[in-house]
Motif scaffolding. Structure first.
Motif, mmCIF file in Angstrom:
data_model
loop_
_atom_site.group_PDB
_atom_site.id
_atom_site.type_symbol
_atom_site.label_atom_id
_atom_site.label_comp_id
_atom_site.label_asym_id
_atom_site.label_seq_id
_atom_site.Cartn_x
_atom_site.Cartn_y
_atom_site.Cartn_z
ATOM 1 N N ARG B 22 -44.579 10.275 10.452
ATOM 2 C CA ARG B 22 -44.464 10.939 11.757
ATOM 3 C C ARG B 22 -45.050 12.352 11.708
ATOM 4 N NH1 ARG B 22 -38.247 9.340 12.460
ATOM 5 N NH2 ARG B 22 -38.482 7.305 13.455
ATOM 6 N N LEU B 23 -44.700 13.075 10.640
ATOM 7 C CA LEU B 23 -45.174 14.456 10.512
ATOM 8 C C LEU B 23 -46.699 14.498 10.418
ATOM 9 C CD1 LEU B 23 -44.424 17.483 10.094
ATOM 10 C CD2 LEU B 23 -44.374 17.002 7.636
ATOM 11 N N LEU B 24 -47.266 13.585 9.611
ATOM 12 C CA LEU B 24 -48.724 13.574 9.440
ATOM 13 C C LEU B 24 -49.431 13.254 10.748
ATOM 14 C CD1 LEU B 24 -48.946 11.783 5.964
ATOM 15 C CD2 LEU B 24 -49.377 14.211 6.445
ATOM 16 N N HIS B 25 -48.859 12.336 11.537
ATOM 17 C CA HIS B 25 -49.489 12.016 12.824
ATOM 18 C C HIS B 25 -49.287 13.152 13.823
ATOM 19 C CE1 HIS B 25 -51.066 8.176 11.775
ATOM 20 N NE2 HIS B 25 -49.897 7.740 11.348
ATOM 21 N N ARG B 26 -48.151 13.840 13.743
ATOM 22 C CA ARG B 26 -47.945 14.998 14.615
ATOM 23 C C ARG B 26 -49.005 16.066 14.336
ATOM 24 N NH1 ARG B 26 -43.348 17.616 16.889
ATOM 25 N NH2 ARG B 26 -42.728 15.492 17.404
ATOM 26 N N ILE B 27 -49.236 16.321 13.031
ATOM 27 C CA ILE B 27 -50.253 17.318 12.645
ATOM 28 C C ILE B 27 -51.653 16.772 12.935
ATOM 29 C CG2 ILE B 27 -51.260 18.599 10.702
ATOM 30 C CD1 ILE B 27 -48.475 18.340 9.302
ATOM 31 N N GLY B 28 -51.836 15.480 12.700
ATOM 32 C CA GLY B 28 -53.176 14.860 12.725
ATOM 33 C C GLY B 28 -53.682 14.785 11.296
ATOM 34 N N ILE B 29 -54.130 13.601 10.865
ATOM 35 C CA ILE B 29 -54.470 13.440 9.453
ATOM 36 C C ILE B 29 -55.619 14.352 9.012
ATOM 37 C CG2 ILE B 29 -55.248 11.769 7.700
ATOM 38 C CD1 ILE B 29 -53.481 9.692 9.204
ATOM 39 N N PRO B 30 -56.706 14.487 9.794
ATOM 40 C CA PRO B 30 -57.761 15.415 9.353
ATOM 41 C C PRO B 30 -57.246 16.855 9.212
ATOM 42 C CG PRO B 30 -58.589 13.943 11.056
ATOM 43 C CD PRO B 30 -57.100 13.738 10.998
ATOM 44 N N ASP B 31 -56.419 17.299 10.160
ATOM 45 C CA ASP B 31 -55.873 18.653 10.059
ATOM 46 C C ASP B 31 -54.940 18.781 8.862
ATOM 47 O OD1 ASP B 31 -57.291 19.470 12.218
ATOM 48 O OD2 ASP B 31 -55.593 19.568 13.610
ATOM 49 N N ALA B 32 -54.173 17.720 8.583
ATOM 50 C CA ALA B 32 -53.284 17.760 7.422
ATOM 51 C C ALA B 32 -54.101 17.886 6.137
ATOM 52 C CB ALA B 32 -52.405 16.507 7.373
ATOM 53 N N LEU B 33 -55.206 17.149 6.048
ATOM 54 C CA LEU B 33 -56.058 17.212 4.858
ATOM 55 C C LEU B 33 -56.692 18.598 4.713
ATOM 56 C CD1 LEU B 33 -57.607 13.664 5.230
ATOM 57 C CD2 LEU B 33 -56.305 14.462 3.234
ATOM 58 N N THR B 34 -57.143 19.160 5.819
ATOM 59 C CA THR B 34 -57.720 20.510 5.786
ATOM 60 C C THR B 34 -56.650 21.538 5.414
ATOM 61 O OG1 THR B 34 -59.202 19.813 7.560
ATOM 62 C CG2 THR B 34 -59.099 22.166 7.117
ATOM 63 N N GLY B 35 -55.471 21.370 5.977
ATOM 64 C CA GLY B 35 -54.372 22.291 5.660
ATOM 65 C C GLY B 35 -53.957 22.200 4.201
ATOM 66 N N LEU B 36 -53.854 20.974 3.704
ATOM 67 C CA LEU B 36 -53.503 20.798 2.288
ATOM 68 C C LEU B 36 -54.570 21.417 1.385
ATOM 69 C CD1 LEU B 36 -52.211 17.114 2.411
ATOM 70 C CD2 LEU B 36 -50.899 19.074 1.528
ATOM 71 N N ALA B 37 -55.836 21.204 1.726
ATOM 72 C CA ALA B 37 -56.917 21.777 0.908
ATOM 73 C C ALA B 37 -56.809 23.306 0.875
ATOM 74 C CB ALA B 37 -58.280 21.336 1.444
ATOM 75 N N ALA B 38 -56.432 23.896 2.004
ATOM 76 C CA ALA B 38 -56.303 25.363 2.059
ATOM 77 C C ALA B 38 -55.149 25.854 1.185
ATOM 78 C CB ALA B 38 -56.108 25.814 3.510
#
Lengths: 353, 353
Positions: B22-38
């Motif tokens: 749910r959290l990943l879809h709320r954030i959006g998977i591409p944004d989650a990946l970019t956020g994690l990379a940061a």
């Protein structure tokens, strides 16, 4: 809980603090302590099967966070435990813990459990098990020095496993002694609050030290230790933290759980690297002598070892079935096709839309 | 979730698999990946602050169970993760994981989370972060060799972080490729299913290998690797498991996370102990060169390191507040008087009676 279907494996039984308390009262605390001691004894008996390693510690100026893993080749367990003596000032526990049991063949977790309470019980059960082998025959009186969070558990385990009925309590803080006296009333002990360590050890065949200050302390000096006594030194252990004067160690026969860990954390950190110790598992298996005569001073330099947590988690898992005292935790991703983890994630969104 | 009251500390926020999705879809998977990379980049930048240790592994004939702890002095994290290649035969995941974030000052847990999904995301985010520094300018095409559970995450991270738009997929099992093609449809890629490794690498500036068999395999041979390519070798790592021919390692400049761990688990276990590698954190901080020219072959020998899990847990914790996508887990005993653990247990029974 045996042989679950694959889809069940995604859910891991979790024993919360509240459920642990319910389970312990269902079993009865003396029976739980006796049961834990039996599981711990069984695992000491097959000691050589276990993968053993000193705990993996992250030290800071405030305390330590440790991981304690072990495996018997079939099951794997680890415990997360912290030790922060200053925590009590802020109303927090010095020691909190939780642990996990897993299946070696698949790596899948089988049980997640609170272990703050369970550690207190397994520590006391271990002490009592060792005392069963090492305390002088007919021991009925224990000095309990340090009346903090571990003290009542020690008292009840020594009663359940070794038949101790007389307790002589001392703490530098009289309020701690009052608390322990209050908690232990009605449990079948004769209780004596003492004004000094010297008074507490009078007539005691077992001396338990469980104090927590992080410094080289001398709770017990050599002149207070008479012939034939069993000392159960279990105070919160870490490098720089000891409770006994080194002269006691020189006079006593010292028994330990796992020497590589005890030499770092235990009372024997005061002694040379080659200071002779006996591994307790060898006493259990009969490959080393325990108490040899009624003049000998035996000393258990207990620091707590991963196999004892393994035993405790195994005990809880075996007692849990049918009680309902656990929640199913959605801890593991379990896609229908194990290669399709992403598909599972993607379909979760389709479902929500 | 910041500055909780002491009594709140007994409850630990837990992110289940369902809540993670749910959290990943709320954030959006591409944004989650970019956020994690940061977050991962930020922690590589302060690499020298971290307590680092090779993971603590329990090996068996079926697989491995590992604990991966690290700390930056303020927060502590560890991950439990297994690797059991045979699990898929029984419909189980090869890799499952969960992790914990805790406060160093008190040792109290702050967050417990599923990490099967989160590991897949952080692995992909780490790969993409490394490729951002090392892949040739203007890279838009990636060969994706091995189309199992990790493959789609790699593809999406490389798109979100590095702008990869063309994917050339190959797996020894065409069904795996079909699955990945299906999952990746509609995500903005041009997708090409390939019949061989040779076909997959044609025109690719990035070659990702993510296969999982536990044996010395040669997924990629030297003749297939052209000048200027970036190789992202992240297949399930353990002693005895490699994907690349050693001639590739000799020609490439090899970048790693933490050499003491990579020399045990990574592709470079095939090479001598003193085989030269560059630590990726030094590229991030500018103390070592990354890609120097467009002919150079760069190779990320990724095995996954504890700091990346630390970053991922930190990211989730920061994104969790206000979402409600967690349960409060009664994980820690929290008596009113921290010395009165037994009294808490005893009173629980009085309440039940």
């Amino acid at each position: 809980m045996s042989a679950p279907k694959p889809s069940d494996l995604a859910f891991v039984p979790f024993v919360s603090v509240e459920n642990m308390m319910r389970l312990l009262h269902r079993i009865g605390i003396p029976d739980a302590l006796t049961g834990l001691a039996a599981y711990i004894e069984e695992d000491f008996r097959r000691w050589e099967l276990f993968d053993k390693t000193p705990r993996v510690a992250a030290h800071s100026s405030d305390g330590v966070i440790e991981l304690m893993p072990t495996s018997d080749g079939t099951s794997y367990a680890f415990k997360y435990v912290n030790g922060h003596p200053k925590n009590t000032r802020d109303g927090l526990q010095t020691v909190t813990a939780f642990g996990l049991l897993a299946e070696v063949a698949t790596g899948y977790p089988l049980l997640l459990s609170e272990m703050t309470l369970l550690t207190a019980l397994r520590t006391a059960a271990s002490s009592a098990l060792v005392a069963k082998y090492l305390a002088p025959d007919g021991a009925d009186t224990m000095a309990l020095i340090g009346n903090g969070a571990q003290s009542e558990f020690q008292a009840l385990a020594m009663k359940a496993v070794c038949g101790i009925t007389h307790l002589r309590l001392y703490d530098i803080d009289p309020k701690a002694t009052e608390k322990a006296m209050r908690n232990l009333a009605g449990h079948g002990f004769t209780l004596t609050a003492c004004a000094s360590v010297q008074e507490a050890v009078e007539g005691a065949q077992i001396i338990t030290t469980c104090t927590a200050d992080k410094q080289f302390a001398t709770i017990l000096t050599d002149n207070l230790v008479g012939a034939g006594v069993h000392i159960n030194a279990i105070g919160g252990d870490c490098p720089g933290k000891t409770e006994l004067h080194r002269d006691i160690l020189s006079r006593a026969d010292v028994f330990v759980e796992y020497p590589p860990q005890t030499r770092i954390e235990g009372e024997i950190q005061q002694m040379p690297e080659d200071f002779p110790v006996t591994e307790f598992w060898q006493v259990v298996t009969g490959t080393a002598a325990g108490r040899r005569n009624d003049r000998q001073i035996t000393l258990f330099d207990g620091v707590g070892f991963a196999t004892e947590d393994f035993s405790a988690l195994r005990y809880i898992r075996d007692r849990l079935e049918g009680t309902g005292f656990y929640q199913e935790l959605d801890l593991l991703a379990d896609p229908d096709d194990p290669r399709d983890l992403f598909g599972m994630l993607q379909r979760a969104n389709d479902g929500a839309a």
